[in-house]
Design an enzyme around this catalytic site. Structure first.
Site, PDB file in Angstrom:
ATOM      1  N   SER A  29      -2.183   3.919  -1.013  1.00 38.27           N
ATOM      2  CA  SER A  29      -2.261   4.283  -2.555  1.00 38.27           C
ATOM      3  C   SER A  29      -3.445   3.778  -3.385  1.00 38.27           C
ATOM      4  CB  SER A  29      -0.787   4.391  -3.082  1.00 38.27           C
ATOM      5  OG  SER A  29      -0.132   5.038  -2.270  1.00 38.27           O
ATOM      6  N   ASP A  46       2.576  10.956  -4.152  1.00 40.35           N
ATOM      7  CA  ASP A  46       3.301  11.715  -5.198  1.00 40.35           C
ATOM      8  C   ASP A  46       3.212  13.334  -4.839  1.00 40.35           C
ATOM      9  OD1 ASP A  46       4.459   9.532  -6.064  1.00 40.35           O
ATOM     10  OD2 ASP A  46       3.266   9.264  -7.716  1.00 40.35           O
ATOM     11  N   ARG A 102       0.601   1.141 -17.357  1.00 43.00           N
ATOM     12  CA  ARG A 102      -0.406   0.213 -17.403  1.00 43.00           C
ATOM     13  C   ARG A 102      -0.874  -0.110 -18.812  1.00 43.00           C
ATOM     14  NH1 ARG A 102      -0.147   2.670 -12.568  1.00 43.00           N
ATOM     15  NH2 ARG A 102      -0.856   1.623 -10.652  1.00 43.00           N
TER      16      ARG A 102
END
Length: 420
Positions: A189, A304, A25
């Site tokens: 998520s 994850d 990001r």
């Protein structure tokens, strides 16, 4: 590459690898503005794919101890060649949205990337005025995206990946009109989307965020001039689990509070019976092993962590259930199936469900297992091998995607690992 892992006892301290999610990001958001510097970035195969893609959009990037970026100042250019994202799904999704701000781009990647779904994002980009489609007409790469995205209203299926929402939030400030994104169903998520919103706010971008609706005003400009990447909880879950399972004590430094949903590993380990202390000001996280017991884990916000939890459950006393994890099937590989198959080879009592795993804890024995060319599968199986011993894991080079120093760091703590 093969990793051979023997029974191990760990001790000492290591610095957490920088966050892959934050690095992706930071690189892209900084590149879209006038530029700046990123301190303590993760330089892995995945993040280098985002650096390369940002350069294709016109950013000038110098990579050394920190990443220095000369940005495109809100005007990404049309790439001169196909963008190859390698194995990085984040790069594919984020840069497909940025491509919708240009005259067009083609994006593709490796075999794993070409098997991952993108239809919800392509549909939204088309709703917002771009042309976005899969060459094979199946929602999977190679993708063609042509701009320019104008804005408007798009309905996004939130059940597959929050990366689609993050991609739209990153690109929408440069649309001609305001953008309204409505989430259909549950947004999986969500912490990753919140991470994106936080970083965009630091770049001066305004977003009205609700439970099911996100409004991005048009005509904004990016100005993220400097950013320091926090430690990564996803990657740090492996040495944390290794300490808990081998009766060891390990300290992980650089674990400062952030928006990472995978910080949930702290609570999971505590509930299972490990001793975990976290000095949030110093960023020191200490894990001490003990007798672990099975727990129930909702993986909706933390996909994850599933490979790590599967190994913990396979060696804990009693039953561990992982649920709300159907979206974990759409990662680099079907991680539910991969962990069920590979841990079964090591003697685990593990059953695959449509949306998760059921695991009866017990003992594991050494075996030759397949890493599925997936960094998280490889690292989770390495942790299992530190308890079982005599374990061989193929495709071990896959750790370069997110944690290039994984095996070296584990050896530094005392793990018995041989790479060849």
């Amino acid at each position: 590459m093969i990793a051979r892992v023997q029974r191990s006892h760990l001790s000492g301290a290591l610095f957490a690898p920088p966050s892959k999610s934050y690095t992706h990001r930071a690189v892209l958001i900084t590149s879209l503005g006038p530029g700046g510097s990123i301190k303590r970035p993760l330089l892995s195969a995945d993040t280098r794919a985002t650096i390369s893609a940002s350069q294709a959009f016109g950013a000038e990037i110098d990579v050394d101890q920190e990443v220095k970026i000369g940005g495109v100042a809100d005007r990404p250019r049309t790439p001169e060649d196909v963008i190859n994202v390698l194995n990085s799904g984040t790069t594919l999704r984020f840069c497909s949205a940025v491509a919708a701000l240009t005259d067009g781009a083609v994006l593709t990647g490796d075999a794993s990337i070409r098997s991952r779904p993108n239809e919800p994002l392509l549909s939204c980009l088309s709703d917002l005025g771009a042309q976005a489609f899969s060459i094979r007409n199946n929602g999977k790469a190679p993708l063609v995206v042509r701009g320019k995205m104008k804005g408007g209203t798009a309905h996004l299926n939130g059940s597959v990946s929050s990366q689609f929402l993050s991609a739209l939030l990153i690109a929408s400030p440069l649309s001609e009109k305001d953008t309204r994104i409505v989430i259909d169903g549950e947004l999986k998520s969500r912490p990753y989307a919140e991470m994106t919103i936080d970083m965009l706010a630091e770049a001066g971008i305004r977003i009205e965020a609700g439970a099911k609706e996100f409004i991005v005003p048009a005509g904004q400009s990016f100005r993220l001039k400097g950013y320091t990447i926090p430690g990564d909880f996803s990657s740090s879950s492996y040495p944390m689990a290794a300490a808990a399972l081998t009766g060891s004590e390990v300290t992980i430094r650089g674990m400062l509070p952030s928006r990472q949903g995978d910080s949930a590993i702290i609570d999971i380990l505590r509930r299972m019976g490990a001793e975990v202390s976290w000095d949030k000001e110093k960023g020191d996280l200490r894990v001490k092993g003990g007798e672990l017991k099975g727990v129930d884990v909702d993986a909706g916000r933390t996909p994850d962590l599933v490979p790590t939890i599967a190994v913990l459950g396979a060696l804990a006393k009693g039953k561990t259930t992982v649920f709300n994890a159907e979206h974990v099937r759409h990662k680099e590989t079907d991680r539910l199936h991969a962990m069920a198959v590979e841990l079964s080879k090591m003697g685990a009592d593990i059953r695959e469900r449509p949306d998760g795993l059921e695991i009866e804890g017990g003992k594991l024995h050494g075996a030759k297992v397949h890493g599925h060319h997936d960094h998280r599968i490889v690292m989770a199986l390495a942790v299992a091998g530190m308890v079982a011993g005599d374990t061989e894991i193929d495709t071990a080079e896959s750790v370069d995607v997110s944690y290039p120093g994984f095996f070296t760091e584990m050896e530094g703590l005392g793990a018995e690992v041989e790479i060849g």
